[in-house]
Design a protein around this motif. Structure first.
Motif, PDB file in Angstrom:
ATOM      1  N   TYR A 128      -6.880 -76.046  -9.229  1.00 36.58           N
ATOM      2  CA  TYR A 128      -6.581 -74.690  -8.780  1.00 36.58           C
ATOM      3  C   TYR A 128      -5.337 -74.651  -7.883  1.00 36.58           C
ATOM      4  N   TRP A 142      -9.012 -63.978 -13.173  1.00 46.29           N
ATOM      5  CA  TRP A 142     -10.010 -65.064 -13.273  1.00 46.29           C
ATOM      6  C   TRP A 142     -11.394 -64.528 -13.641  1.00 46.29           C
ATOM      7  N   ASP A 143     -12.058 -65.301 -14.542  1.00 46.45           N
ATOM      8  CA  ASP A 143     -13.466 -65.028 -14.884  1.00 46.45           C
ATOM      9  C   ASP A 143     -14.299 -65.916 -13.950  1.00 46.45           C
ATOM     10  N   MET A 144     -14.818 -65.292 -12.887  1.00 47.61           N
ATOM     11  CA  MET A 144     -15.449 -66.093 -11.828  1.00 47.61           C
ATOM     12  C   MET A 144     -16.633 -66.926 -12.303  1.00 47.61           C
ATOM     13  N   VAL A 147     -15.155 -69.933 -13.659  1.00 44.76           N
ATOM     14  CA  VAL A 147     -14.607 -70.741 -12.565  1.00 44.76           C
ATOM     15  C   VAL A 147     -15.706 -71.598 -11.938  1.00 44.76           C
TER      16      VAL A 147
END
Length: 806
Positions: A128, A142-144, A147
């Protein structure tokens, strides 16, 4: 996960993806390989190899990320922030190094799992941070959930990577560990890439300082070269370790073949040991490697151990069960695993110690009774003399001699004699106090030291206790075996001022006790020394009587009763000492047997008698008495054969008289000796029949040619019906066995008449003639003489000879 797959398949150059995976795998294997070298390293080298492994892992994570980023092909312009790119590399190396350090720590619980999770966290931080360095003409959304999944995958696979990789130093586990670490890096990266969505935005412009993809490719190439170099370093180390492992294995095989224990250590810690040492020291089955050397040798200092390079050191090995083992140590310096080490040879000397103890015991103890011997007795006595001088305490010495022990040996054999000696030793030990000492001086002689007595009178208490112990029957002894002892006592300082005199006086007191009847004790008195001196002088005179020509032979005639013909003479020994005068055979013969002089005396009698008989004109026989000592202790058959050859005497003219009691000592040997004598052609007579055992079995077993009845049975035949009945029984027995009988000690006409009436074969005694020098019987030994009647011969001899000895 479909979104991740779509991201890889549609937005990445798959060739670069494959390259990223390859670089990742190479970096992971390099890191795992180097990590094993960390485990084998020490001190500073351990930290260096940890840093090298961290660099390899960090570069691998960083290279994988950015090669994969180069494979990512967005439709908008992009570049890389130089500062954040460098920060991402540093973060990868730092966090990876932290995780590896924790994973290799022996003090942290679950260190490998925790260290692996830290490495997984380093993957996420690096990724990151690297994404933050990615500049693009748009926004990253971002697709948490993905993540979170990416971080979890990196942490979980990273946590598993170290335990798998460090399971064993083999290619299998190294490859599996590298695979798990590769999966941790790749799964995290591509899942995280799938979580990112780029929304083009013309308002966002890539900075002019951003590093273009072409320059990033050069940097990645350099990083890949570093990884490849580190991989080559690991390969070289593996080859070196493989070579050393082979050398170590050969050294171990050679060491294991050694009987002695071998230990290799680095100043304090054992790094290798052979099977012999492990078996000796680790009786619980554990291994000595990794333990401190001082745990096995707690009493040995480094200085002493260093000195063993010049001289072996005796020490004690502390085994794992707590036992102490005597060993011998020899130390040398060696080159082991490329480094300077020390090797110690450990020799188990328990066998040698036992042998030394046994030798020391045998040097100071009697092997039969296990009592101290004469050497120990003298050492103890010297020490007690030193301790008692100048004090008011007394020191007593007791000499013990077993009564009639020779008879026990003769009757029951030496095995029973040995058992008697062992029994005596136990009896004496049981009545003595701890500060007392009993020793066996030799044969049946024992001595006791009694120190610390308030007065000489107290010594008699010990003597009385010993005599009382002898009153009890000995266990494990045959019926009929009785043990008695006589004791002589001398006390320091009252009786003697020194050791030699004290022992002499104790011996004199013992001699007096034996003279006075045995089974008693006597305390030394000055007059006793004179008696002992006389005895020693008497023995000395016996031993030198032959050289001084003090011995002579007299002869007593033997005749046939039916013809009155003299057929032979019995040779009898006489001793005329220069100072003592004539000494009776009943006095000096027993002493000669006790002091061992009888062998030479018996040989002299045999030679002289045979030489004399060989000079006679008439072939008369000659009888010679044989002692039990000659029968069992000498070479009697060889001696007789030699004498017969030297003198030329016909063997049939020689008769050897043997008492029945002399046969009992060793019946087998006696029988063999008598058969050898019979083979020579000599005659054998049983002497003194009626006074010993008078065993019928002996008459059958032994090759006797004649029975000589003792004079004690002959003298009462004319006055005692019982004696006459016994004599008739003997004559009947002899006729049944077809053995002639000679009656000894015939002195009266009435005795002669009885013998004629009972058809006795032969006679000998004063009635026929007293023992005289052979010259007195010239009329019988010369060729011109004629046989005379017994009465006429008796009268002649009574007029000529005044000898009263039998």
């Amino acid at each position: 996960m479909l979104k991740v797959y779509t991201c890889i398949a549609t937005q990445h150059d798959l060739r670069l993806v494959a390259l990223a995976a390859l670089v990742c795998a190479l970096a992971s294997f390099t890191a795992v390989n180097l990590l094993h070298h960390v485990g084998r390293s020490e001190r500073e080298m351990r930290r260096i190899w940890l840093a090298v492994a961290a660099v390899a892992t960090g570069f691998g994570i960083w290279s994988t990320h950015f090669i994969a980023m180069l494979a990512f092909q967005p439709a908008v312009p992009s570049g890389y922030n130089i500062a954040l790119t460098i920060v991402s590399l540093v973060a990868a190396i730092a966090l990876t190094g932290t995780g590896l350090t924790v994973g290799m720590s022996p003090r942290v619980p679950y260190a490998r799992w925790i260290g692996g999770m830290i490495v997984g966290g380093g993957i996420a931080v690096m990724h990151y941070t690297g994404m933050a360095a990615f500049e693009i003409a748009g926004r990253v959304v971002w697709d948490m959930p993905l993540v979170a999944v990416s971080i979890a995958l990196g942490g979980l696979f990273g946590a598993a990577a170290l335990p798998v990789a460090l399971q064993a130093n083999t290619i299998k586990w190294k490859a599996l560990g590298a695979l798990v670490l590769t999966v941790a890096i790749c799964s995290h990266h591509f899942t995280a890439m799938g979580a990112a969505a780029i929304v083009p935005d013309p308002r966002i412009v890539v900075s002019a300082t951003a590093l273009p993809a072409e320059w990033m490719a050069i940097g990645l190439a350099l990083a890949s070269i570093v990884i490849i170099l580190l991989a080559l370093v690991g390969l070289v180390l593996d080859l070196r370790d493989l070579r050393r492992a082979g050398e170590t294995a050969r050294m171990q095989e050679l060491a294991d073949a050694a009987v002695e224990g071998l230990v290799v250590y680095n100043e304090t810690t054992i790094v290798a040991a052979n099977h012999s040492f492990a078996a000796l020291a680790c009786v619980d089955g554990s291994q000595p490697v990794g333990r401190l050397l001082e745990s096995f040798f707690p009493t040995v200092s480094q200085g002493e151990l260093t000195a063993t390079a010049r001289k072996p050191l005796e020490a004690e090995l502390c085994a794992t069960d707590g036992s102490m083992i005597p060993v011998e140590l020899i130390r040398h310096n060696i080159l082991y695993a490329g480094k300077q080490h020390q090797v110690v040879a450990v020799r188990d000397i328990r066998g040698r110690k036992r042998a030394e103890e046994q030798i020391h015991f045998l040097a100071h103890h009697d092997p039969l009774t296990k009592l101290p011997n004469r050497t120990s007795f003298n050492e103890k006595l010297e020490a007690e003399f030193a301790a008692h001088r100048g004090t008011d305490r007394c020191l007593a010495v007791l000499f013990l001699d077993l009564d009639r022990f020779k008879e026990i040996n003769d009757l029951f054999g030496h095995l029973i004699g040995d058992a008697v000696l062992q029994c005596v030793a136990e009896k004496i030990k049981n009545v003595l106090k701890p500060e007392h000492m009993v020793a066996r001086l030799g044969g049946d002689e024992f001595a006791v030291i009694v120190p610390g007595l308030p007065s000489p009178a107290y010594a008699t208490r010990t003597a009385e206790a010993i005599l009382n112990a002898f009153d009890e029957t000995g266990v494990n002894l045959p019926a009929g075996v009785t043990i008695g002892t006589s004791i002589g006592i001398a006390v320091f300082p009252n009786d003697a001022p020194d050791r030699a005199t004290l022992l002499s006086h104790a011996d004199a007191a013992l001699y007096e006790a034996k003279l006075e009847g045995r089974g008693i004790y006597r305390v030394f008195e000055p007059s006793m020394g004179e008696h002992l001196h006389d005895r020693r002088q008497f023995e000395h005179d016996i031993r030198h009587a032959i050289s001084r020509n003090e011995f002579s032979l007299v002869f007593q005639p033997q005749a046939e009763l039916h013809s009155n013909r003299v057929f032979g003479f019995e040779a009898l020994l006489r001793w005329d000492n220069g100072t003592r005068g004539a000494i009776a055979p009943t006095v000096f013969i027993p002493i000669a047997e006790e002091c061992g002089a009888i062998l030479k005396i018996g040989e002299w009698v045999l030679r002289t008698a045979c030489a004399e008989a060989a000079t006679w004109d008439r072939p008369l026989g000659v009888s010679v008495n044989v002692s039990a000592v000659q029968l069992h202790g000498g070479n009697l058959p060889e001696l007789v054969e030699e004498v017969l050859k030297e003198t030329g005497l016909d063997p049939s003219r020689l008769e050897l008289e043997i008492t029945e009691s002399s046969l009992i000592k060793d019946i087998g040997r006696a029988l063999a000796v008598l058969h050898k004598l019979k083979d020579l052609g000599v005659q054998i007579a049983m002497d003194d029949f009626g006074t010993g055992y008078s065993s019928l079995s002996n008459l059958r077993a032994f090759p006797f040619d004649k029975i000589k009845v003792d004079q004690s049975l002959v003298r009462a035949v004319d006055t005692s019906d019982e004696a006459a009945a016994v004599m008739r029984a003997v004559f009947g027995l002899a006729r049944g066995l077809k053995l002639p009988v000679l009656a000894e000690g015939v002195e009266t006409d009435a005795e002669l008449s009885f013998l004629r009436a009972e058809a006795c074969d032969e006679m000998q005694g004063y009635l026929l003639g007293r023992p005289c020098p052979i010259a007195e019987f010239a009329q019988h030994t010369s060729g011109e003489g004629k046989a005379a009647a017994p009465q006429r011969l008796r009268k002649h001899k009574l007029r000529v000879v005044k000898d009263s000895a039998a």
